[in-house]
Scaffold this motif. Sequence first.
Motif, PDB file in Angstrom:
ATOM      1  N   GLY A  60     -13.527  -0.029  -0.574  1.00 36.55           N
ATOM      2  CA  GLY A  60     -13.026   1.012   0.323  1.00 36.55           C
ATOM      3  C   GLY A  60     -12.182   0.438   1.441  1.00 36.55           C
ATOM      4  N   ALA A  61     -12.620  -0.684   1.991  1.00 41.87           N
ATOM      5  CA  ALA A  61     -11.855  -1.325   3.070  1.00 41.87           C
ATOM      6  C   ALA A  61     -10.483  -1.775   2.570  1.00 41.87           C
ATOM      7  N   LEU A  62     -10.428  -2.341   1.363  1.00 42.60           N
ATOM      8  CA  LEU A  62      -9.142  -2.754   0.798  1.00 42.60           C
ATOM      9  C   LEU A  62      -8.226  -1.553   0.599  1.00 42.60           C
ATOM     10  N   LEU A  63      -8.779  -0.450   0.116  1.00 45.05           N
ATOM     11  CA  LEU A  63      -7.978   0.770  -0.057  1.00 45.05           C
ATOM     12  C   LEU A  63      -7.445   1.277   1.281  1.00 45.05           C
ATOM     13  N   ILE A  64      -8.275   1.234   2.305  1.00 51.40           N
ATOM     14  CA  ILE A  64      -7.837   1.686   3.627  1.00 51.40           C
ATOM     15  C   ILE A  64      -6.729   0.787   4.154  1.00 51.40           C
ATOM     16  N   ILE A  65      -6.911  -0.517   4.041  1.00 56.58           N
ATOM     17  CA  ILE A  65      -5.902  -1.467   4.529  1.00 56.58           C
ATOM     18  C   ILE A  65      -4.575  -1.270   3.800  1.00 56.58           C
ATOM     19  N   THR A  66      -4.633  -1.198   2.469  1.00 51.63           N
ATOM     20  CA  THR A  66      -3.392  -1.056   1.710  1.00 51.63           C
ATOM     21  C   THR A  66      -2.758   0.318   1.912  1.00 51.63           C
ATOM     22  N   SER A  67      -3.558   1.352   2.106  1.00 52.43           N
ATOM     23  CA  SER A  67      -3.000   2.684   2.374  1.00 52.43           C
ATOM     24  C   SER A  67      -2.279   2.706   3.711  1.00 52.43           C
ATOM     25  N   PHE A  68      -2.890   2.114   4.730  1.00 49.13           N
ATOM     26  CA  PHE A  68      -2.220   2.040   6.021  1.00 49.13           C
ATOM     27  C   PHE A  68      -0.944   1.208   5.928  1.00 49.13           C
ATOM     28  N   ALA A  69      -0.980   0.147   5.132  1.00 50.06           N
ATOM     29  CA  ALA A  69       0.222  -0.675   4.961  1.00 50.06           C
ATOM     30  C   ALA A  69       1.348   0.145   4.328  1.00 50.06           C
ATOM     31  N   TYR A  70       1.016   0.956   3.334  1.00 49.67           N
ATOM     32  CA  TYR A  70       2.032   1.792   2.687  1.00 49.67           C
ATOM     33  C   TYR A  70       2.616   2.798   3.678  1.00 49.67           C
ATOM     34  N   VAL A  71       1.734   3.493   4.400  1.00 50.90           N
ATOM     35  CA  VAL A  71       2.199   4.490   5.372  1.00 50.90           C
ATOM     36  C   VAL A  71       3.008   3.817   6.470  1.00 50.90           C
ATOM     37  N   PHE A  72       2.544   2.679   6.964  1.00 52.16           N
ATOM     38  CA  PHE A  72       3.276   1.942   7.996  1.00 52.16           C
ATOM     39  C   PHE A  72       4.646   1.520   7.471  1.00 52.16           C
ATOM     40  N   GLY A  73       4.708   1.109   6.208  1.00 50.11           N
ATOM     41  CA  GLY A  73       5.991   0.732   5.606  1.00 50.11           C
ATOM     42  C   GLY A  73       6.963   1.891   5.531  1.00 50.11           C
ATOM     43  N   THR A  74       6.462   3.106   5.272  1.00 53.81           N
ATOM     44  CA  THR A  74       7.360   4.266   5.210  1.00 53.81           C
ATOM     45  C   THR A  74       7.931   4.611   6.572  1.00 53.81           C
ATOM     46  N   GLN A  75       7.186   4.293   7.624  1.00 55.95           N
ATOM     47  CA  GLN A  75       7.629   4.657   8.972  1.00 55.95           C
ATOM     48  C   GLN A  75       8.490   3.594   9.629  1.00 55.95           C
ATOM     49  N   LEU A  76       8.494   2.426   9.073  1.00 53.29           N
ATOM     50  CA  LEU A  76       9.188   1.309   9.701  1.00 53.29           C
ATOM     51  C   LEU A  76      10.590   1.176   9.135  1.00 53.29           C
ATOM     52  N   SER A  77      11.554   0.994   9.982  1.00 42.10           N
ATOM     53  CA  SER A  77      12.930   0.849   9.495  1.00 42.10           C
ATOM     54  C   SER A  77      13.539  -0.465   9.972  1.00 42.10           C
ATOM     55  N   ILE A  78      12.737  -1.517  10.037  1.00 40.23           N
ATOM     56  CA  ILE A  78      13.238  -2.791  10.544  1.00 40.23           C
ATOM     57  C   ILE A  78      14.236  -3.443   9.597  1.00 40.23           C
ATOM     58  N   PHE A  79      14.200  -3.049   8.306  1.00 39.50           N
ATOM     59  CA  PHE A  79      15.082  -3.685   7.343  1.00 39.50           C
ATOM     60  C   PHE A  79      16.354  -2.874   7.103  1.00 39.50           C
ATOM     61  N   GLU A  80      16.582  -1.835   7.903  1.00 36.23           N
ATOM     62  CA  GLU A  80      17.689  -0.918   7.665  1.00 36.23           C
ATOM     63  C   GLU A  80      19.051  -1.624   7.671  1.00 36.23           C
ATOM     64  N   ASN A  81      19.290  -2.497   8.625  1.00 33.32           N
ATOM     65  CA  ASN A  81      20.604  -3.135   8.744  1.00 33.32           C
ATOM     66  C   ASN A  81      20.675  -4.518   8.098  1.00 33.32           C
TER      67      ASN A  81
END
Length: 186
Positions: free
Chosen positions: A78-99
Amino acid sequence: VTILLYRGVLIFLPETLIIKKTINLGDIAIAYKNIVKNSQFWVYMFQINLAIIGLLTFITQTPDLIQNIYHFSSIGNGALLIITSFAYVFGTQLSIFENKQSFLYLLPLVIFIVSIVMLFNYWAPIPKSLFVVFSTIIMFICGNLMPRNIAKAIQLFPRNSGLVSGFLGCITLITPGILFSLMSIL
């Protein structure tokens, strides 16, 4: 219930029932031709496919690795699922690689390589902590890469966004299917 919903649409959203233009198969064929000829579309498609292949590899292999190789407890799973789910959501919100276009092209390759390393984890297991780090990296990159590239591919053809979306869906289902079928033969 269906009749009530239909009546509601007729009353509150009558503009959705008005067909403004007749569908012409010739126009659809020309639109597909333009999509297929656009090289930038195929760059986005390649990145999306590598990310999806990596994600599918991760999703299909992780439960077996967690239970049979690493022997995670239910809480650890469960902890691994929570960590990886937050990583996915955080990745969708982050645009550091845009340029950073050159770096952006490397992300699908990174996720693909990390997924293959995890696939070979059956024969040479990596440490449990590194497994969690790799899992988090995969989900972060997928979250950052896939929605952005799908949106960019659709934005290339604003008047034909429905066709592009359908074509993307078709290719992203066919490509992993063919690749995994070939891998199962080997």
